[in-house]
Design a protein around this motif. Structure first.
Motif, mmCIF file in Angstrom:
data_model
loop_
_atom_site.group_PDB
_atom_site.id
_atom_site.type_symbol
_atom_site.label_atom_id
_atom_site.label_comp_id
_atom_site.label_asym_id
_atom_site.label_seq_id
_atom_site.Cartn_x
_atom_site.Cartn_y
_atom_site.Cartn_z
ATOM 1 N N PHE A 25 -7.824 23.374 12.077
ATOM 2 C CA PHE A 25 -6.429 23.584 11.715
ATOM 3 C C PHE A 25 -5.662 24.225 12.872
ATOM 4 C CE2 PHE A 25 -3.048 26.049 9.429
ATOM 5 C CZ PHE A 25 -2.277 24.953 9.094
ATOM 6 N N ARG A 26 -6.293 25.146 13.568
ATOM 7 C CA ARG A 26 -5.674 25.791 14.734
ATOM 8 C C ARG A 26 -5.349 24.750 15.798
ATOM 9 N NH1 ARG A 26 -7.879 30.967 17.780
ATOM 10 N NH2 ARG A 26 -7.021 30.603 19.833
ATOM 11 N N GLU A 27 -6.302 23.863 16.053
ATOM 12 C CA GLU A 27 -6.108 22.802 17.043
ATOM 13 C C GLU A 27 -4.930 21.903 16.635
ATOM 14 O OE1 GLU A 27 -8.585 18.870 18.323
ATOM 15 O OE2 GLU A 27 -9.744 20.738 18.088
ATOM 16 N N ILE A 28 -4.866 21.548 15.363
ATOM 17 C CA ILE A 28 -3.780 20.704 14.860
ATOM 18 C C ILE A 28 -2.441 21.430 15.009
ATOM 19 C CG2 ILE A 28 -2.812 19.656 12.769
ATOM 20 C CD1 ILE A 28 -5.774 19.144 11.896
ATOM 21 N N LEU A 29 -2.403 22.713 14.638
ATOM 22 C CA LEU A 29 -1.174 23.496 14.759
ATOM 23 C C LEU A 29 -0.674 23.544 16.199
ATOM 24 C CD1 LEU A 29 -1.816 26.579 12.463
ATOM 25 C CD2 LEU A 29 0.074 24.974 12.274
ATOM 26 N N LEU A 30 -1.577 23.790 17.126
ATOM 27 C CA LEU A 30 -1.166 23.875 18.525
ATOM 28 C C LEU A 30 -0.635 22.535 19.033
ATOM 29 C CD1 LEU A 30 -3.979 26.187 19.913
ATOM 30 C CD2 LEU A 30 -1.569 26.768 19.564
ATOM 31 N N LYS A 31 -1.258 21.435 18.631
ATOM 32 C CA LYS A 31 -0.763 20.107 19.025
ATOM 33 C C LYS A 31 0.617 19.854 18.439
ATOM 34 C CE LYS A 31 -5.167 17.737 19.652
ATOM 35 N NZ LYS A 31 -6.070 16.705 19.118
ATOM 36 N N GLU A 32 0.800 20.218 17.174
ATOM 37 C CA GLU A 32 2.087 19.977 16.527
ATOM 38 C C GLU A 32 3.201 20.840 17.130
ATOM 39 O OE1 GLU A 32 2.924 17.518 14.391
ATOM 40 O OE2 GLU A 32 0.879 16.840 14.790
ATOM 41 N N THR A 33 2.877 22.060 17.506
ATOM 42 C CA THR A 33 3.916 22.894 18.126
ATOM 43 C C THR A 33 4.276 22.363 19.513
ATOM 44 O OG1 THR A 33 2.270 24.509 18.903
ATOM 45 C CG2 THR A 33 3.397 24.990 16.825
ATOM 46 N N LEU A 34 3.316 21.767 20.221
ATOM 47 C CA LEU A 34 3.655 21.129 21.498
ATOM 48 C C LEU A 34 4.624 19.972 21.275
ATOM 49 C CD1 LEU A 34 0.221 21.067 23.357
ATOM 50 C CD2 LEU A 34 2.235 22.433 23.931
ATOM 51 N N LYS A 35 4.430 19.215 20.212
ATOM 52 C CA LYS A 35 5.359 18.134 19.872
ATOM 53 C C LYS A 35 6.736 18.700 19.528
ATOM 54 C CE LYS A 35 1.703 15.129 18.084
ATOM 55 N NZ LYS A 35 1.146 14.527 16.851
ATOM 56 N N GLU A 36 6.755 19.790 18.779
ATOM 57 C CA GLU A 36 8.024 20.446 18.443
ATOM 58 C C GLU A 36 8.757 20.891 19.705
ATOM 59 O OE1 GLU A 36 9.720 21.516 15.405
ATOM 60 O OE2 GLU A 36 8.461 19.964 14.525
ATOM 61 N N ASN A 37 8.002 21.378 20.679
ATOM 62 C CA ASN A 37 8.609 21.843 21.925
ATOM 63 C C ASN A 37 9.252 20.711 22.712
ATOM 64 O OD1 ASN A 37 7.850 24.443 21.367
ATOM 65 N ND2 ASN A 37 6.142 24.481 22.786
ATOM 66 N N ASN A 38 8.926 19.470 22.379
ATOM 67 C CA ASN A 38 9.462 18.321 23.101
ATOM 68 C C ASN A 38 10.710 17.743 22.426
ATOM 69 O OD1 ASN A 38 9.270 16.575 25.336
ATOM 70 N ND2 ASN A 38 8.378 14.985 24.044
ATOM 71 N N LEU A 39 11.121 18.297 21.291
ATOM 72 C CA LEU A 39 12.302 17.795 20.587
ATOM 73 C C LEU A 39 13.574 18.193 21.325
ATOM 74 C CD1 LEU A 39 11.452 18.631 16.873
ATOM 75 C CD2 LEU A 39 11.300 16.418 18.013
ATOM 76 N N PHE A 40 14.605 17.353 21.168
ATOM 77 C CA PHE A 40 15.901 17.693 21.724
ATOM 78 C C PHE A 40 16.960 17.357 20.700
ATOM 79 C CE2 PHE A 40 19.844 16.959 23.908
ATOM 80 C CZ PHE A 40 19.928 18.094 24.686
ATOM 81 N N PRO A 41 17.896 18.208 20.419
ATOM 82 C CA PRO A 41 17.876 19.612 20.831
ATOM 83 C C PRO A 41 16.852 20.380 20.005
ATOM 84 C CG PRO A 41 19.730 19.226 19.379
ATOM 85 C CD PRO A 41 19.046 17.893 19.574
ATOM 86 N N ARG A 42 16.385 21.441 20.546
ATOM 87 C CA ARG A 42 15.416 22.238 19.792
ATOM 88 C C ARG A 42 15.961 23.636 19.576
ATOM 89 N NH1 ARG A 42 11.427 22.001 24.515
ATOM 90 N NH2 ARG A 42 11.925 23.862 25.686
#
Length: 153
Positions: A62-79
């Motif tokens: 779950f930690r691994e999944i969370l970290l991957k998903e937050t990296l995707k969130e960091n790529n959104l524009f605008p964020r």
């Protein structure tokens, strides 16, 4: 009073809690005993850093999944903000910046409202095992900036 102190005082009058910078040019805000926000003026006085520890990351898949998903969130524009990981205390961190020269208490309250919605959404994700879809918040689960409390002296 300087600009940072004025903005904090204006925000404080909106939320009915006196706010002011400390000797480190920062201000800690307790949001309903659920999350603490840190507002820090940068040395060049151009921006304010807004940061919150969202929660401890559990070990495992779950930690691994969370970290991957937050990296995707960091790529959104605008964020709304940027997610990071603090290995020192195993916490997910959420932060953003607000431009100080044009900032008012009202504008900061608007920024904080969006910021807190996203932070609480991910706090809920950590606590329940549900990950919000990209760019979306889970059902509003946390308090707003208008739920701040006076910090105990």
């Amino acid at each position: 009073m300087d600009k940072f102190a004025i903005v904090l005082a204006d925000l404080g009058s909106l939320v009915d809690v006196p706010l002011h910078p400390d000797h480190n040019r920062s201000c800690s805000i307790n949001v309903n005993n659920v999350m603490h926000l840190q507002l820090q003026e940068e040395e060049n006085k151009e921006r304010i850093l807004l940061a919150a520890f969202v929660g401890e990351l559990p070990p495992g898949k779950f930690r691994e999944i969370l970290l991957k998903e937050t990296l995707k969130e960091n790529n959104l524009f605008p964020r709304i903000g940027t997610f990071a990981y603090s290995p020192r205390n195993n916490q997910m961190v959420f932060f953003t910046y607000a431009a100080l020269p044009t900032l008012t208490g009202d504008k900061l309250a608007d920024v904080l409202e969006l910021f807190l919605d996203r932070a609480f959404s991910w706090k809920t994700a950590l606590e329940t095992g549900q990950i919000p879809s990209r760019g979306a918040n889970l059902q509003k689960t946390g308090p707003s900036i208008f739920d701040v409390q006076k910090k105990p002296s």
